[in-house]
Design a protein around this motif. Sequence first.
Motif, PDB file in Angstrom:
ATOM      1  N   ILE A  47       0.854  -1.177   0.000  1.00 33.07           N
ATOM      2  CA  ILE A  47       0.000   0.000   0.000  1.00 33.07           C
ATOM      3  C   ILE A  47       0.897   1.236   0.000  1.00 33.07           C
ATOM      4  O   ILE A  47       1.748   1.375   0.881  1.00 33.07           O
ATOM      5  CB  ILE A  47      -0.933   0.004   1.227  1.00 33.07           C
ATOM      6  N   PRO A  48       0.736   2.135  -0.977  1.00 35.94           N
ATOM      7  CA  PRO A  48       1.610   3.304  -1.068  1.00 35.94           C
ATOM      8  C   PRO A  48       1.564   4.192   0.174  1.00 35.94           C
ATOM      9  O   PRO A  48       0.489   4.486   0.703  1.00 35.94           O
ATOM     10  CB  PRO A  48       1.071   4.072  -2.276  1.00 35.94           C
ATOM     11  N   GLY A  49       2.735   4.577   0.632  1.00 37.89           N
ATOM     12  CA  GLY A  49       2.838   5.548   1.719  1.00 37.89           C
ATOM     13  C   GLY A  49       2.474   5.029   3.095  1.00 37.89           C
ATOM     14  O   GLY A  49       2.522   5.772   4.059  1.00 37.89           O
ATOM     15  N   LEU A  50       2.104   3.763   3.225  1.00 37.96           N
ATOM     16  CA  LEU A  50       1.720   3.217   4.527  1.00 37.96           C
ATOM     17  C   LEU A  50       2.904   2.442   5.096  1.00 37.96           C
ATOM     18  O   LEU A  50       3.244   1.361   4.624  1.00 37.96           O
ATOM     19  CB  LEU A  50       0.494   2.317   4.403  1.00 37.96           C
ATOM     20  N   LYS A  51       3.539   3.019   6.070  1.00 37.46           N
ATOM     21  CA  LYS A  51       4.685   2.387   6.723  1.00 37.46           C
ATOM     22  C   LYS A  51       4.188   1.463   7.824  1.00 37.46           C
ATOM     23  O   LYS A  51       3.343   1.849   8.638  1.00 37.46           O
ATOM     24  CB  LYS A  51       5.611   3.439   7.330  1.00 37.46           C
ATOM     25  N   ALA A  52       4.712   0.255   7.842  1.00 42.23           N
ATOM     26  CA  ALA A  52       4.297  -0.720   8.849  1.00 42.23           C
ATOM     27  C   ALA A  52       4.563  -0.205  10.255  1.00 42.23           C
ATOM     28  O   ALA A  52       3.722  -0.350  11.143  1.00 42.23           O
ATOM     29  CB  ALA A  52       5.013  -2.045   8.613  1.00 42.23           C
ATOM     30  N   ASP A  68       5.235  -9.921  16.971  1.00 45.00           N
ATOM     31  CA  ASP A  68       5.637 -10.449  15.670  1.00 45.00           C
ATOM     32  C   ASP A  68       5.191 -11.906  15.643  1.00 45.00           C
ATOM     33  O   ASP A  68       5.785 -12.754  16.290  1.00 45.00           O
ATOM     34  CB  ASP A  68       7.149 -10.316  15.495  1.00 45.00           C
ATOM     35  N   ALA A  69       4.116 -12.192  14.913  1.00 48.72           N
ATOM     36  CA  ALA A  69       3.531 -13.531  14.906  1.00 48.72           C
ATOM     37  C   ALA A  69       4.400 -14.527  14.156  1.00 48.72           C
ATOM     38  O   ALA A  69       4.604 -15.637  14.618  1.00 48.72           O
ATOM     39  CB  ALA A  69       2.125 -13.493  14.310  1.00 48.72           C
ATOM     40  N   SER A  70       4.873 -14.162  13.000  1.00 48.96           N
ATOM     41  CA  SER A  70       5.775 -15.014  12.219  1.00 48.96           C
ATOM     42  C   SER A  70       5.864 -14.520  10.794  1.00 48.96           C
ATOM     43  O   SER A  70       4.907 -13.957  10.256  1.00 48.96           O
ATOM     44  CB  SER A  70       5.308 -16.472  12.206  1.00 48.96           C
ATOM     45  N   GLY A  71       6.988 -14.744  10.193  1.00 49.11           N
ATOM     46  CA  GLY A  71       7.181 -14.471   8.782  1.00 49.11           C
ATOM     47  C   GLY A  71       6.723 -13.114   8.298  1.00 49.11           C
ATOM     48  O   GLY A  71       6.148 -13.011   7.225  1.00 49.11           O
ATOM     49  N   GLY A  72       6.956 -12.075   9.074  1.00 46.16           N
ATOM     50  CA  GLY A  72       6.580 -10.733   8.640  1.00 46.16           C
ATOM     51  C   GLY A  72       5.139 -10.360   8.919  1.00 46.16           C
ATOM     52  O   GLY A  72       4.647  -9.377   8.397  1.00 46.16           O
ATOM     53  N   ALA A  73       4.457 -11.138   9.731  1.00 50.37           N
ATOM     54  CA  ALA A  73       3.072 -10.805  10.101  1.00 50.37           C
ATOM     55  C   ALA A  73       3.035 -10.417  11.574  1.00 50.37           C
ATOM     56  O   ALA A  73       3.532 -11.138  12.426  1.00 50.37           O
ATOM     57  CB  ALA A  73       2.152 -11.989   9.853  1.00 50.37           C
ATOM     58  N   GLY A  94       9.332  -3.105   5.320  1.00 49.60           N
ATOM     59  CA  GLY A  94       8.835  -1.881   5.940  1.00 49.60           C
ATOM     60  C   GLY A  94       7.482  -1.407   5.451  1.00 49.60           C
ATOM     61  O   GLY A  94       6.900  -0.490   6.007  1.00 49.60           O
ATOM     62  N   GLY A  95       6.945  -2.040   4.406  1.00 53.05           N
ATOM     63  CA  GLY A  95       5.629  -1.667   3.881  1.00 53.05           C
ATOM     64  C   GLY A  95       4.572  -2.680   4.292  1.00 53.05           C
ATOM     65  O   GLY A  95       4.876  -3.750   4.820  1.00 53.05           O
ATOM     66  N   VAL A  96       3.314  -2.352   4.039  1.00 49.52           N
ATOM     67  CA  VAL A  96       2.184  -3.213   4.393  1.00 49.52           C
ATOM     68  C   VAL A  96       1.581  -3.774   3.105  1.00 49.52           C
ATOM     69  O   VAL A  96       1.197  -3.013   2.227  1.00 49.52           O
ATOM     70  CB  VAL A  96       1.106  -2.435   5.179  1.00 49.52           C
TER      71      VAL A  96
END
Length: 178
Positions: A47-52, A68-73, A94-96
């Motif tokens: 999603i543009p401009g949305l920083k995690a 941090d649940a796992s694997g980037g989630a 760093g993005g969503v």
Amino acid sequence: MTGRSRWLVILAAGLAAFLAAGTGSYLYAHDLRAGQVTQSCGARACIPGLKASALLDALKGRGHECEDASGGAWLCEMVVGSIGLQARVNVSDGGVHRLTGTVFHADGDPLTEAGLAYLTWFAVLPYRDDPAATAQIRDWLTKMIEVDKDTQATILDYTYVLVTSKGDAVQLDIRIPT
């Protein structure tokens, strides 16, 4: 024309040119963002401009506990009375790239205004800078929850999956089509 009048005219013309240039730059940059459906974040589209980090900080600031649940989630949860709120934020570089919001009701009652507001907040994140798109998404979500129907729709450029049939939960999943 006196010297003072001339300076006022020159100052006014300079100010007008400055404002016109600033407005033009803003509109150009806004149009670029408005036309940007996704942005690259590693091997994924996000999603543009949305920083995690900003989204996770916002959830934590509203009372969620995130891990941090796992694997980037990331899984963020909060309980208010008999209502449980859960957010799953899938992150890449760093993005969503995917969002899931779930509202649980321990008492089995229908979704409350607060629950609808929570899901709506997630639903409009991809188009948070576009009032027309956010209104369209809000209307769709409200109607689908009222008819209590599991549904999937492509709204603008994202896939929205709404699950209301779980009985004690309503879940909204927002995905970028692959």
